[in-house]
Design a protein around this motif. Structure first.
Motif, mmCIF file in Angstrom:
data_model
loop_
_atom_site.group_PDB
_atom_site.id
_atom_site.type_symbol
_atom_site.label_atom_id
_atom_site.label_comp_id
_atom_site.label_asym_id
_atom_site.label_seq_id
_atom_site.Cartn_x
_atom_site.Cartn_y
_atom_site.Cartn_z
ATOM 1 N N UNK A 74 0.859 -1.184 0.000
ATOM 2 C CA UNK A 74 0.000 0.000 0.000
ATOM 3 C C UNK A 74 0.892 1.230 0.000
ATOM 4 N N UNK A 75 0.287 2.357 -0.301
ATOM 5 C CA UNK A 75 1.044 3.598 -0.189
ATOM 6 C C UNK A 75 0.177 4.703 0.368
ATOM 7 N N UNK A 76 0.852 5.673 0.961
ATOM 8 C CA UNK A 76 0.219 6.918 1.402
ATOM 9 C C UNK A 76 0.491 7.946 0.314
ATOM 10 N N UNK A 85 1.872 15.501 -3.840
ATOM 11 C CA UNK A 85 3.075 16.092 -3.265
ATOM 12 C C UNK A 85 4.063 15.031 -2.783
ATOM 13 N N UNK A 86 3.579 13.836 -2.458
ATOM 14 C CA UNK A 86 4.459 12.754 -2.008
ATOM 15 C C UNK A 86 3.706 11.437 -2.049
ATOM 16 N N UNK A 87 4.456 10.356 -2.253
ATOM 17 C CA UNK A 87 3.933 9.001 -2.148
ATOM 18 C C UNK A 87 4.954 8.168 -1.381
ATOM 19 N N UNK A 88 4.466 7.448 -0.367
ATOM 20 C CA UNK A 88 5.325 6.614 0.469
ATOM 21 C C UNK A 88 4.742 5.206 0.476
ATOM 22 N N UNK A 91 5.275 -2.299 2.475
ATOM 23 C CA UNK A 91 4.933 -3.711 2.351
ATOM 24 C C UNK A 91 4.260 -4.123 3.657
ATOM 25 N N UNK A 92 3.127 -4.790 3.561
ATOM 26 C CA UNK A 92 2.389 -5.227 4.747
ATOM 27 C C UNK A 92 2.850 -6.641 5.076
ATOM 28 N N UNK A 93 3.483 -6.793 6.229
ATOM 29 C CA UNK A 93 4.123 -8.061 6.574
ATOM 30 C C UNK A 93 3.456 -8.823 7.701
ATOM 31 N N UNK A 94 2.247 -8.462 8.064
ATOM 32 C CA UNK A 94 1.559 -9.187 9.121
ATOM 33 C C UNK A 94 0.064 -8.943 9.066
ATOM 34 N N UNK A 95 -0.709 -9.710 9.836
ATOM 35 C CA UNK A 95 -2.168 -9.581 9.816
ATOM 36 C C UNK A 95 -2.661 -8.254 10.403
ATOM 37 N N UNK A 96 -1.902 -7.681 11.319
ATOM 38 C CA UNK A 96 -2.185 -6.338 11.840
ATOM 39 C C UNK A 96 -0.911 -5.542 11.643
ATOM 40 N N UNK A 97 -0.988 -4.504 10.809
ATOM 41 C CA UNK A 97 0.212 -3.771 10.451
ATOM 42 C C UNK A 97 -0.038 -2.271 10.615
ATOM 43 N N UNK A 98 0.786 -1.625 11.413
ATOM 44 C CA UNK A 98 0.670 -0.184 11.630
ATOM 45 C C UNK A 98 1.822 0.513 10.919
ATOM 46 N N UNK A 99 1.478 1.497 10.112
ATOM 47 C CA UNK A 99 2.483 2.256 9.374
ATOM 48 C C UNK A 99 2.146 3.740 9.449
ATOM 49 N N UNK A 100 3.160 4.567 9.210
ATOM 50 C CA UNK A 100 2.925 5.997 9.132
ATOM 51 C C UNK A 100 3.944 6.624 8.213
ATOM 52 N N UNK A 101 3.543 7.742 7.671
ATOM 53 C CA UNK A 101 4.442 8.566 6.871
ATOM 54 C C UNK A 101 4.296 9.993 7.385
ATOM 55 N N UNK A 102 5.215 10.842 6.967
ATOM 56 C CA UNK A 102 5.135 12.242 7.397
ATOM 57 C C UNK A 102 5.425 13.149 6.215
ATOM 58 N N UNK A 103 4.992 14.384 6.357
ATOM 59 C CA UNK A 103 5.213 15.383 5.313
ATOM 60 C C UNK A 103 5.696 16.648 5.986
ATOM 61 N N UNK A 104 6.857 17.134 5.549
ATOM 62 C CA UNK A 104 7.326 18.432 6.004
ATOM 63 C C UNK A 104 6.494 19.494 5.298
#
Length: 134
Positions: A74-76, A85-88, A91-104
């Motif tokens: 997936x991507x943000x 302005x950005x794409x991050x 890869x989802x590696x588990x049944x419950x996966x928490x991810x985050x991205x940031x933007x300056x």
């Protein structure tokens, strides 16, 4: 004798119903359990949930919790005034996966922002909108 046969048939049917119901039930679905615009991440969790971001804030985070999506990508996608302005990517590696991205953030980027969770097919799964510097 007929009564015994009828009772046995009823018993077999009752035993088979849960199995039939399981077969007819759809498989467990994936989900975006949470999607949050936040001012920070602490211990893999968002510290708050924002709809408006002050202009003096120089960094914004987007947190997502994904369920049942292991093996997928997936991507943000951060969008301001219809411009990506950005794409991050993640890869989802588990049944419950928490991810985050940031933007300056920059003061000249005031206005409406959208952050999308996008799957490998380019389909938007979830969107969150926030206002920056207004």
């Amino acid at each position: 004798m007929r009564m015994i046969s009828w009772v046995l048939s009823l018993g077999l049917l009752a035993a088979a119903l849960p199995a039939l119901a399981e077969e007819a039930a759809p498989p467990a679905q994936w989900s975006v359990a949470r999607a949050v615009v936040t001012s920070g991440i602490n211990e893999r969790e968002p510290v708050d949930e924002l709809n408006q971001v002050a202009g003096e804030m120089t960094q914004v985070y987007f947190f997502t919790e994904l369920r049942g999506m292991q093996g997928q990508r997936v991507l943000h996608r951060w969008v301001h005034n219809d411009t990506v302005m950005a794409e991050v990517g993640f890869d989802v590696n588990g049944p419950r996966w928490r991810v985050w991205s940031s933007k300056n953030m920059m003061p000249e980027w005031a206005g409406t922002w959208m952050v999308n969770v996008v799957d490998a097919n380019g389909e938007v799964l979830v969107s969150r909108e926030f206002s920056y510097g207004q």
